[in-house]
Design a protein around this motif. Sequence first.
Motif, PDB file in Angstrom:
ATOM      1  N   GLY A  97      -9.935 -11.831 -81.598  1.00 27.80           N
ATOM      2  CA  GLY A  97     -10.423 -10.465 -81.437  1.00 27.80           C
ATOM      3  C   GLY A  97     -11.434 -10.343 -80.317  1.00 27.80           C
ATOM      4  N   THR A  98     -11.403  -9.177 -79.662  1.00 24.69           N
ATOM      5  CA  THR A  98     -12.375  -8.896 -78.609  1.00 24.69           C
ATOM      6  C   THR A  98     -13.032  -7.580 -78.934  1.00 24.69           C
ATOM      7  OG1 THR A  98     -10.643  -7.813 -77.350  1.00 24.69           O
ATOM      8  CG2 THR A  98     -11.121 -10.100 -76.798  1.00 24.69           C
ATOM      9  N   GLU A  99     -14.248  -7.456 -78.469  1.00 20.73           N
ATOM     10  CA  GLU A  99     -14.958  -6.201 -78.692  1.00 20.73           C
ATOM     11  C   GLU A  99     -15.503  -5.673 -77.388  1.00 20.73           C
ATOM     12  OE1 GLU A  99     -17.982  -6.077 -81.831  1.00 20.73           O
ATOM     13  OE2 GLU A  99     -16.536  -7.226 -82.995  1.00 20.73           O
ATOM     14  N   PHE A 147     -12.076 -12.090 -88.660  1.00 21.54           N
ATOM     15  CA  PHE A 147     -12.048 -11.483 -87.328  1.00 21.54           C
ATOM     16  C   PHE A 147     -11.628 -10.024 -87.359  1.00 21.54           C
ATOM     17  CE2 PHE A 147     -10.488 -16.008 -86.746  1.00 21.54           C
ATOM     18  CZ  PHE A 147     -11.759 -16.502 -86.534  1.00 21.54           C
ATOM     19  N   PHE A 148     -11.117  -9.577 -88.498  1.00 18.76           N
ATOM     20  CA  PHE A 148     -10.663  -8.191 -88.654  1.00 18.76           C
ATOM     21  C   PHE A 148      -9.550  -7.807 -87.681  1.00 18.76           C
ATOM     22  CE2 PHE A 148     -15.253  -8.053 -89.918  1.00 18.76           C
ATOM     23  CZ  PHE A 148     -15.013  -8.059 -91.276  1.00 18.76           C
ATOM     24  N   THR A 149      -8.829  -8.792 -87.163  1.00 18.02           N
ATOM     25  CA  THR A 149      -7.699  -8.474 -86.297  1.00 18.02           C
ATOM     26  C   THR A 149      -6.425  -8.465 -87.128  1.00 18.02           C
ATOM     27  OG1 THR A 149      -7.508 -10.828 -85.820  1.00 18.02           O
ATOM     28  CG2 THR A 149      -8.699  -9.494 -84.226  1.00 18.02           C
ATOM     29  N   PRO A 150      -5.425  -7.678 -86.746  1.00 18.71           N
ATOM     30  CA  PRO A 150      -4.139  -7.725 -87.467  1.00 18.71           C
ATOM     31  C   PRO A 150      -3.401  -8.998 -87.048  1.00 18.71           C
ATOM     32  CG  PRO A 150      -4.046  -6.096 -85.711  1.00 18.71           C
ATOM     33  CD  PRO A 150      -5.423  -6.695 -85.657  1.00 18.71           C
ATOM     34  N   VAL A 184      -6.783 -15.334 -77.881  1.00 18.52           N
ATOM     35  CA  VAL A 184      -7.854 -14.357 -77.654  1.00 18.52           C
ATOM     36  C   VAL A 184      -7.684 -13.165 -78.589  1.00 18.52           C
ATOM     37  CG1 VAL A 184      -8.742 -12.674 -76.000  1.00 18.52           C
ATOM     38  CG2 VAL A 184      -8.289 -15.023 -75.270  1.00 18.52           C
ATOM     39  N   ASN A 185      -6.442 -12.703 -78.722  1.00 19.95           N
ATOM     40  CA  ASN A 185      -6.213 -11.528 -79.564  1.00 19.95           C
ATOM     41  C   ASN A 185      -6.315 -11.838 -81.047  1.00 19.95           C
ATOM     42  OD1 ASN A 185      -5.663  -9.104 -77.915  1.00 19.95           O
ATOM     43  ND2 ASN A 185      -4.177 -10.472 -76.971  1.00 19.95           N
ATOM     44  N   PRO A 190     -12.384  -4.801 -83.993  1.00 13.49           N
ATOM     45  CA  PRO A 190     -11.981  -5.399 -82.718  1.00 13.49           C
ATOM     46  C   PRO A 190     -10.946  -4.520 -82.010  1.00 13.49           C
ATOM     47  CG  PRO A 190     -10.974  -6.581 -84.540  1.00 13.49           C
ATOM     48  CD  PRO A 190     -11.955  -5.613 -85.146  1.00 13.49           C
ATOM     49  N   ASP A 191     -10.847  -4.692 -80.688  1.00  9.48           N
ATOM     50  CA  ASP A 191      -9.876  -3.902 -79.907  1.00  9.48           C
ATOM     51  C   ASP A 191      -8.463  -4.023 -80.460  1.00  9.48           C
ATOM     52  OD1 ASP A 191     -11.917  -3.319 -78.236  1.00  9.48           O
ATOM     53  OD2 ASP A 191     -11.430  -4.866 -76.753  1.00  9.48           O
ATOM     54  N   GLN A 192      -8.182  -5.152 -81.093  1.00 13.43           N
ATOM     55  CA  GLN A 192      -6.809  -5.423 -81.528  1.00 13.43           C
ATOM     56  C   GLN A 192      -6.391  -4.543 -82.703  1.00 13.43           C
ATOM     57  OE1 GLN A 192      -8.973  -7.676 -80.539  1.00 13.43           O
ATOM     58  NE2 GLN A 192      -7.825  -8.363 -78.754  1.00 13.43           N
TER      59      GLN A 192
END
Lengths: 242, 731
Positions: B146-148, B320-323, B142-143, A43-45
């Motif tokens: 996660g966004t792609e 989501f693989f987001t930090p 949203v963050n 993801p962008d994050q």
Amino acid sequence: MAPIDELRILVPVDVSDPDPTRLGVLDLLDPLEVVLLGYFPVPDQAEPALIRSEYEDEAESRLRDVAGGRSDLTEVLVFTHDRETTIDRVADQYDCDAVLSVREIDDIGRILVPLRGDVNIERIVSVTARLLQASDATVTLFHSVAEDADESYGEFLLRGATDRLVEFGIDEARVDWEFSESGDPQAEIVQLGGEYDIVVLGESEPSLGDRIIGRVLSHVVDELESPALIVRDTEPGDEGET
Amino acid sequence: MSVEGGELERTLGFLEAMTLGGGTMIGAGIFILPGIAARNAGPASSISYAIAGFVALLAALSLSELATGMPIAGGSYHYVNRALGSLFGSIVGWGMWSGLMFASAFYMVGFGQYIVEPVPFLDGRGYVILLGLAGLALLTGVNYYGTEESSSLQNVMIGSETAVILVFVVVGVFFIQPGNLDPFAPAGAEGVVATTGIVFISFLGFEIIATVAGEIKNPSRIIPLSMILSVVLVTILYVLVMLVSTGVLPYGRLADSPIPVADVARSYLGPAGAVAIVLAAIVAAISSSNSSILAASRVIYAMGRDGVVTEWLNKSHPRFFTPHRAIVTTSAFTAALVLVGLRVDTIVSLLAEAASFSFLVAYSLVHVSIVVFRRADPGEYDPSFSLPTPLYPAVPILGVVLSVVVVTQMAPVIVLVGSGIVALGVLWYAAYARTRVVGEGLLREAISPGPADVYRVVVPVANPETQRGLLRLAAASAHANDHLGEPELLAVNVVHVEHDSSLQNVEADRVDHQRDLLAAATEFADEMDVTLRTRALTARDTGEAILDVLDEGDADEVLLGWGGETSEGRPVTSATVADVVANAPCDLALVSLRDEVGAAVGVLDGGPDDVAVARRTAEFAAVEDTTPTLVVVSPDGRDDADEPGREADLVAEVAAAAGRSPEEYSVEVLDGDDTRAALETVLGRFDTVCVGYPNESAGLHSAVERAVSTVVATGGHSVAVVRSSPDDSTE
């Protein structure tokens, strides 16, 4: 005259999926050269390196599972924000002629090849010929006639393509034709595609609009229930090298 | 597999970099601050924007050079950490993180103001704060999920807000009333400079390009281009907006408005103009805040990578693989800062100034870092964008001076808060980071160019973990030569890259390898009291890269790992190693290490490598403090009984040439007629065997080679095959 001597196909697989698609198709493609691309969407994050540091072992072992011990595959693992960019870049780098969008597939018996009058037609037909040579499949050449267009153009197009396949040594009995006049080729391809094992499509040059809203082609590919083999437009190798 | 562990795609092109940089900058800074700026400096506040833009441009220039030299996540933090060490790294890392929180809070308060003001039934600061928190919660959500590939939406948003501002400026120019611009600078020069500190926040954003440098395509071209271009364009835009605003409305009226730009637009574009500005401001606040959250997660990632913060923060969400921890932490602090607005009237300018303070401190240190990099000139620092001579050192010097000037003009409370954050960074370093980080800055190398006489042992290692023995031996070799110069161990690791790397982040791999190398070698360097330098490189041709290091580094000897396989008496190596062996400009040893180095014996045969053999034998013996032993065989492999004194003569001669006294060595005499058998017996008593490199003309070494082959085959010995530097052997 021979079709593309070594048809090299890029097969992208999402390795973030704990249970990635089983690729029986790799056995069907056995006589062809395959570059297996395991991509991990980030993801962008997140910085891709962060995701790699956490998942590299898992991603590698999943990719190995998908490859299933085939030694002749080229395996590439990439952590990326953008699947399309990565597919393009890797396809360039390894001189791939076509990209396979993967669905479950056990047999290549029937091939659908929609043809427009595009410049890419030579390559689409060559790739199809190579696929036919590597299997016992039959092929349906498909053309969607635009409402105000002359019907004979479509016939001319498919006749030419058939002749070319025959030149490549394909028995004409394995080739049949289909026309449509619905005026919505995309919906037609999606609908018809469900009846086939694989659809061979030409890649279209992305326009500015495509860059903003996403390529039309990728909608077709996403909606298709069958795997699609997307024949690349650019002559491979003319960008990837420096 | 193409690259170990997988490749890292660079996905951001020029357009994305510009919208990221420009989109972050064009935000609340230009929609909210013109009111405050007008109050403090009058129409001359356009000059404040110009000065701030100039300070930002200086930073962008220095950052461009550093970012193209090290295109990797982290931005200023990474460069300062590399150049000045982790104390300053901690200061800048915490400063950037908190600066991004201040900025994000500032954007969200602005977001609230721009919704509350035009809507009649909403009134009061409570609503501003509430809406700000709501916006922040939305962004956090949203963050978190996660966004792609969201860049297309970003493009549309940034494009439309820029279009609105352009219309505002282009039309507004015709409505400027010269009378409003007089007096131009009611608060004088001091007011202009003080305002610079507040409006500097409007330029935070170009740095985000450097912060995500690991994800930018063709970094050598796109990073400098997009950073410098976005700063220049945005500066021009801001100056024009400020001129139009103060020219259309008297600055006194601007000063009272929380949504100054919308008021200006209403006066000549009517309600539609005001609505357009309001919408643009809302979109701008959202996109700026969003980019700040993205940037913050990169800074935290980079700090975690270096061990400055706990890795816990960087763990990504399993689905989501987001930090997610980093994102939630950042948002929580940001929300707290927004809440302060309930109590504090001047929250907007305070947040703006606090963020500006943090980044000005960071940029000052960035300017210092570029000087450090230039002076220390580590081999891997090879920026494609390099400041030309008049700009270097002018840019860094001017950059530091101006940053300091602007900071000193800030409100005392800001200086206090800012210094507190710096102090926090120092405390954090002392309490947490100091013991955990790997690696030192380049500061020492930059200040003192190093002693003139260095004895440098180069050791290329493919895997620092499995080649610890080699690193230890190399450290010992350097130490054993401390009479020839300051002993130095240069550990080298080459990351092989198959293709053109401008579309992949190989710098991240390089940094990983460098850290592993440093971690593995530090122990031995300390133990042996030698200076340690590490170089990790990326190259297509590994052998060539190693040879470059030997040439540039002015190496005295190089140790290469070797599996110990021989074929017809010659060592079998990879093509890469063979290339280095054939072309090394210095003494070279191929080393096949067993468990211990132990007692070392060298075989002298009167050949060109004898001196090198004597040197290595002494070095290897020094590892465990044993006496080096030499054994002499005649060139044709037969023991020359006719010349009883020959051994002693040769040893004396060789020892002298090796710079050592013959008494340091003990000499073994071969017993019996069969040289090979006798040699095998002698060698069998030692742990490590040193021999000269087999010559092209076979037979010369044959007895030795066969004896050594047998010894190697037993597997119990460490073996070093030694070649003299080409300079020596031509003598």
